[in-house]
Design an enzyme around this catalytic site. Structure first.
Site, PDB file in Angstrom:
ATOM      1  N   TYR A  48       1.039  -0.739  -0.025  1.00  0.00           N
ATOM      2  CA  TYR A  48      -0.439  -0.133   0.246  1.00  0.00           C
ATOM      3  C   TYR A  48       0.857   0.997  -0.084  1.00  0.00           C
ATOM      4  O   TYR A  48       1.932   1.278   0.533  1.00  0.00           O
ATOM      5  CB  TYR A  48      -1.004  -0.175   1.358  1.00  0.00           C
ATOM      6  CG  TYR A  48      -1.506  -1.461   1.692  1.00  0.00           C
ATOM      7  CD1 TYR A  48      -1.925  -1.527   0.844  1.00  0.00           C
ATOM      8  CD2 TYR A  48      -2.098  -1.597   3.048  1.00  0.00           C
ATOM      9  CE1 TYR A  48      -3.229  -3.023   1.097  1.00  0.00           C
ATOM     10  CE2 TYR A  48      -2.584  -3.011   3.318  1.00  0.00           C
ATOM     11  CZ  TYR A  48      -3.076  -3.060   2.126  1.00  0.00           C
ATOM     12  OH  TYR A  48      -4.142  -4.342   2.451  1.00  0.00           O
ATOM     13  N   CYS A  93       1.603   2.623   3.599  1.00  0.00           N
ATOM     14  CA  CYS A  93       1.969   2.126   5.007  1.00  0.00           C
ATOM     15  C   CYS A  93       3.053   2.972   4.666  1.00  0.00           C
ATOM     16  O   CYS A  93       4.026   2.354   4.502  1.00  0.00           O
ATOM     17  CB  CYS A  93       1.757   0.789   4.430  1.00  0.00           C
ATOM     18  SG  CYS A  93       2.454  -0.318   5.639  1.00  0.00           S
ATOM     19  N   PHE A  96       5.255   0.670   6.618  1.00  0.00           N
ATOM     20  CA  PHE A  96       6.392  -0.358   6.439  1.00  0.00           C
ATOM     21  C   PHE A  96       6.655  -0.212   4.912  1.00  0.00           C
ATOM     22  O   PHE A  96       7.437  -0.953   4.588  1.00  0.00           O
ATOM     23  CB  PHE A  96       5.482  -1.020   7.260  1.00  0.00           C
ATOM     24  CG  PHE A  96       4.718  -1.135   8.727  1.00  0.00           C
ATOM     25  CD1 PHE A  96       6.881  -1.283   9.629  1.00  0.00           C
ATOM     26  CD2 PHE A  96       4.317  -1.670   9.140  1.00  0.00           C
ATOM     27  CE1 PHE A  96       6.025  -1.372  10.716  1.00  0.00           C
ATOM     28  CE2 PHE A  96       3.858  -0.973  10.485  1.00  0.00           C
ATOM     29  CZ  PHE A  96       4.982  -1.283  11.268  1.00  0.00           C
ATOM     30  N   CYS A  97       5.646  -0.472   4.107  1.00  0.00           N
ATOM     31  CA  CYS A  97       6.538  -0.118   2.968  1.00  0.00           C
ATOM     32  C   CYS A  97       6.867   0.551   2.765  1.00  0.00           C
ATOM     33  O   CYS A  97       8.400   0.468   1.896  1.00  0.00           O
ATOM     34  CB  CYS A  97       4.907  -0.169   1.747  1.00  0.00           C
ATOM     35  SG  CYS A  97       3.378  -1.390   1.849  1.00  0.00           S
TER      36      CYS A  97
END
Length: 323
Positions: free
Chosen positions: A55, A58, A60-61
């Site tokens: 995503y 996001c 973390f991404c």
């Protein structure tokens, strides 16, 4: 975790959209699994072939993209629909980021910090195959206070290097300890400040969902529903997150304190925590913070903290070295 698995279509729509920017709830942990059925032909060409399922909003991404961009590693992006997640139907692991990596044999890597540590180890040391390096990060099953089973990686902040390689990358022990400490801090604390701040007021929640829908992969009706219903839902969820993480009534103060703590740790005599170039902690903190760009929380952070010079240096160096 049940979002997208049938039943309660409206609820999973809201949850799926919320997860796209609400990674601060700590929902990107699970076991690594080896890729068995996904064809290597679907990966881009090159000696290290990478495809990132993500995503865009996001945190973390975003951490993984910052790492890959800084190291000039070409990769393909597959934007995942956060409601149905058909793009990752090949995987029993239903969260993002997922990195498909082919360095001779196809592998699936999960968990942003494991992805970064494994790929960084591979770039530094070619003694071991990527498959062997990934095996050094086995998942450990734990049970949360709510009784939910999750998978964690006890050594995910370690680079698996021999003594000579370690000396080259970390001339003194303190450098390695510092990097690991702040990478963990980004995951355990900083990321939890994102959702309460971007959904702090109804106006900010609506702006955040407008951003999520605009940058994400939604159908027209999905996007409209996510934007308006999701904004209301996440405004109230953010209040629960504030209580869960013991944040102040004005969550901006926690955000300001955290980023100033980071700036203090970097110090006045270094461009980055890594010295003249960013290390993995710099990339992690930058990746988490930049998901707020364009939102009120980000603008407030730039005005009311000392983060801007470091942040601008990070932008410049990634643009210079990135793909």
């Amino acid at each position: 975790a049940a979002a997208g698995r049938g039943g309660g279509g409206g609820g999973r729509l809201v949850l799926g959209a919320a997860f796209a920017l609400g990674g601060g709830a700590g929902l990107c942990l699970a076991a690594r699994q080896r890729l068995r059925e996904h064809s290597a032909a679907e990966l881009p060409a090159g000696s290290l072939q990478l495809t990132l399922y993500q995503y865009k909003t996001c945190p973390f991404c975003s951490k993984v993209r910052a790492f890959l961009d800084y190291h000039g590693l070409p990769y393909e992006i597959v934007e995942v629909n956060p409601i149905m997640r058909k793009e990752i139907k090949f995987s029993s692991y239903r969260k993002v980021p997922i990195l498909l990596a082919n360095a001779g044999s196809p592998l699936q890597l999960n968990d942003s910090s494991v992805i970064i540590s494994a790929i960084k180890t591979y770039l530094i040391s070619r003694r071991n195959s990527l498959e062997e390096i990934v095996s050094f990060y086995p998942p450990v099953k734990t049970v949360t206070e709510q009784g939910k089973e999750v998978f964690e990686y006890e050594n995910k902040y370690w680079l698996m290097l021999d003594e000579k390689e370690t000396k080259r990358v970390y001339p003194v022990k303190e450098v390695r300890v510092e990097e690991m400490k702040w990478r963990k801090w980004a995951d355990d604390w900083l990321v939890h400040l994102i959702s309460p701040n971007v959904y702090r007021t109804p106006k900010e929640a609506l702006a955040s969902f407008d951003y999520i829908v605009r940058e994400g992969k939604f159908g027209t009706l999905e996007g409209l529903f996510a934007k308006y219903v999701g904004a209301v839902a996440m405004f109230f969820v953010s209040k629960r997150l504030k209580k869960r993480h013991h944040l102040r009534d004005d969550v901006r103060e926690d955000l300001y304190e955290a980023v100033n703590e980071w700036v203090k740790a970097v110090g006045k005599n270094r461009l980055f925590m890594g010295g003249n170039q960013p290390n993995l902690a710099d990339l992690a903190v930058y990746g988490v913070l930049r998901v707020m760009e364009g939102l009120e929380a980000f603008d407030d952070m730039m005005v009311h903290t000392r983060i801007q010079p470091w942040y601008q240096r990070m932008e410049a160096v990634i643009q210079k070295t990135g793909v």
